[in-house]
Enzyme design. Sequence first.
Site, short mmCIF file in Angstrom:
data_model
loop_
_atom_site.label_atom_id
_atom_site.label_comp_id
_atom_site.label_asym_id
_atom_site.label_seq_id
_atom_site.Cartn_x
_atom_site.Cartn_y
_atom_site.Cartn_z
N ASP B 158 5.20 24.47 4.87
CA ASP B 158 5.08 25.92 5.04
C ASP B 158 5.63 26.64 3.79
O ASP B 158 5.06 27.62 3.32
CB ASP B 158 5.86 26.36 6.28
CG ASP B 158 5.52 25.49 7.48
OD1 ASP B 158 6.41 24.75 7.95
OD2 ASP B 158 4.37 25.54 7.92
N HIS B 186 8.94 24.87 12.87
CA HIS B 186 7.67 24.52 12.22
C HIS B 186 6.58 24.68 13.27
O HIS B 186 6.14 23.72 13.90
CB HIS B 186 7.71 23.11 11.67
CG HIS B 186 6.38 22.67 11.10
ND1 HIS B 186 5.82 23.25 9.98
CD2 HIS B 186 5.49 21.74 11.50
CE1 HIS B 186 4.66 22.69 9.73
NE2 HIS B 186 4.42 21.77 10.63
#
Lengths: 341, 324
Positions: B158, B186
């Site tokens: 990410d 996440h």
Amino acid sequence: MFKVLSRAFSQQLKDPVRVVVTGGSGQIAYSLLFRIASGSLLGENQPVILQIYDLPHMQAALRGVVMELLDGAFPLVHEIVASDLPETIYANADYAFLVGAKPRGPGMERGDLLKQNGEIFVKVGQALDKYANKNVKVLAVGNPVNTNALIAMSNAPSIPKENFTAMTRLDHNRALCQLGTYLNAKVTDIGNIAVWGNHSPTMFPDLSYVTLNGDKIRGKIDNTWYEKEFIPVVQQRGTAIIAARKASSAASAASAAVDHVRDWAIGSNGNWVSMAVPSDLYNGEYGVPPGLIFSYPVVCVNGAYQLVKGLKLDEFQQNKIKVTVNELLKEKEAVADLIRK
Amino acid sequence: MSVVKVGVTGAAGQIGYSILPMICSGQMLGADTKIDLALLDIPQCEDALRGVAMEISDSAFPLLNSLKYGSDPREILRDLDVIIFLGGFPRKAGMERKELLQRNMNIFKEQGAALNEVGKPTTLCLVVANPANTNCLVLSHHAPNIPKKNFTAMTRLDHNRASFQIANKVGALTIDVKNVAIWGNHSSTQYPDVNHGTVRGGAIRPAVNDDEWLNGEFISCVQKRGAAIIAARKLSSAMSAAKAAVDHVRDWFLGTKEGEWVSMGVISDGSYGIDAGLCYSFPCTCVNKEWHIVQGLDINEFSRDKMNLTKQELTEERDEAFSA
């Protein structure tokens, strides 16, 4: 076609080189592109511009691969170009990995495979001739590699012949691995393996000159193991991988492609490596007629490869070489109309 | 040359296939470190695991010192220095989150117990398999002999994705974007925060000059990037995930650069009002194989709300996982 442009801001790096990869949405390219992007190919001070080719109907999938490369945050990737236009992809290319090829379909004869790929590689050769840098280093990876490289070479008359090569490094690395296991030795301690000929079942992995920590050890290798186990295992390794993985050996093929071009570009450190190169360069040496792309043991230095000369071939070796020469001559005959005189 | 023992679970899968050549070619621990590689996967994947081991051997990596593989965690996870946990239970169509959590909990309970028996107390663990944060918590919980600080979850993908989106917006290289921060889980509640980051040395917000985009589309784009890759490739983002895992371990093991931080899911010490004991992604620096949460960053109301949302989700996941 889409393009992602960036400019280096804070790095003290060399000017970028342009690296072409065809078959960009496929399995081998997936492994290969990420290795190239990481600096495995030319070192950590050499930025790259990736120029990735695939067919029109694969551009959507290719876009996904490009997205992932961008998400990879690679310091060395300065630009990525993805397209189905040869004039874009081969423009100013410094290196070209020709991975894209037509795979064998059910019922397809080897002759058909040769012809259909031949037509692809005529166009590849023409595009390289027209758009690439004249010193472009070309590696054919897509099968049938030797003949594909030959066709590309003959259709790129303005590029020196020696710039066209085909990959037998995977066979070489597989041979290293098998021998390492047999000797219980590290692959880094083994030298002077030679892979001769066609990247096909007639490929000849030759241990006649092999060294361990610099010492010749052919005498310590059992003949029966060598002929009945080692050679068939190396020749059939691809099939064994498919049987285990239910998929072909993309990662190790990509790794071999990186090794081949890296050693060619920055040197093999005195080590023998195997590369399929134009036999025209060697005047019939080792019984190989001109006009073929044939794998030999070579040493790479100063951006070029040099044939290992003066090796004595016994009858066993000569016969093996003859078989693979004959296969290559037949392949060439099957695509004779595609080879520009 | 030093030798580091690296283990990978779920090694026969897609991310495994991508990550192993990266590890063996020196991308993770540098060109001067040899690797003793240990690969784990479930018995059902025995053939595929053997196949990938064959290919790694066939690659003749100079840095590969040894290779072993199998399905027994007590044998494979023994005495390792670094372990990357790729293996988890994948989400099937129609599967409830509760069931996903449950199935993964069972896997990480078993591996945690094995690790507790055979792992070094210095083993560094990265959990990639989703739900990464909660899997990491479960793993750590069942391996009490190993300090909690040795267990991390991956939000580096990410982080890298967020950096690219900023770079793309202003026409810079991804590596010219520094110090974005991924907060939280996440998952789709992750919060990519650019308030403390720079692009080409200047603050991100003014460089982008589009707060609406930064507070809206940018965030959802990073959150949904995985789905976008699947839509394009018809396969999930194995290579970029592998690269992120390699980045995470490399920076943890070799240290972050001066003035730069990375995003890591770590077991919270209460920083920034995030309950101690939750596995939460923070901006971190690394030195001497230890991570340190970057302290003293100003958190505005917008950020606080986002951070709370993802904290909420993680609290629920943790409660669900440990209530069984």
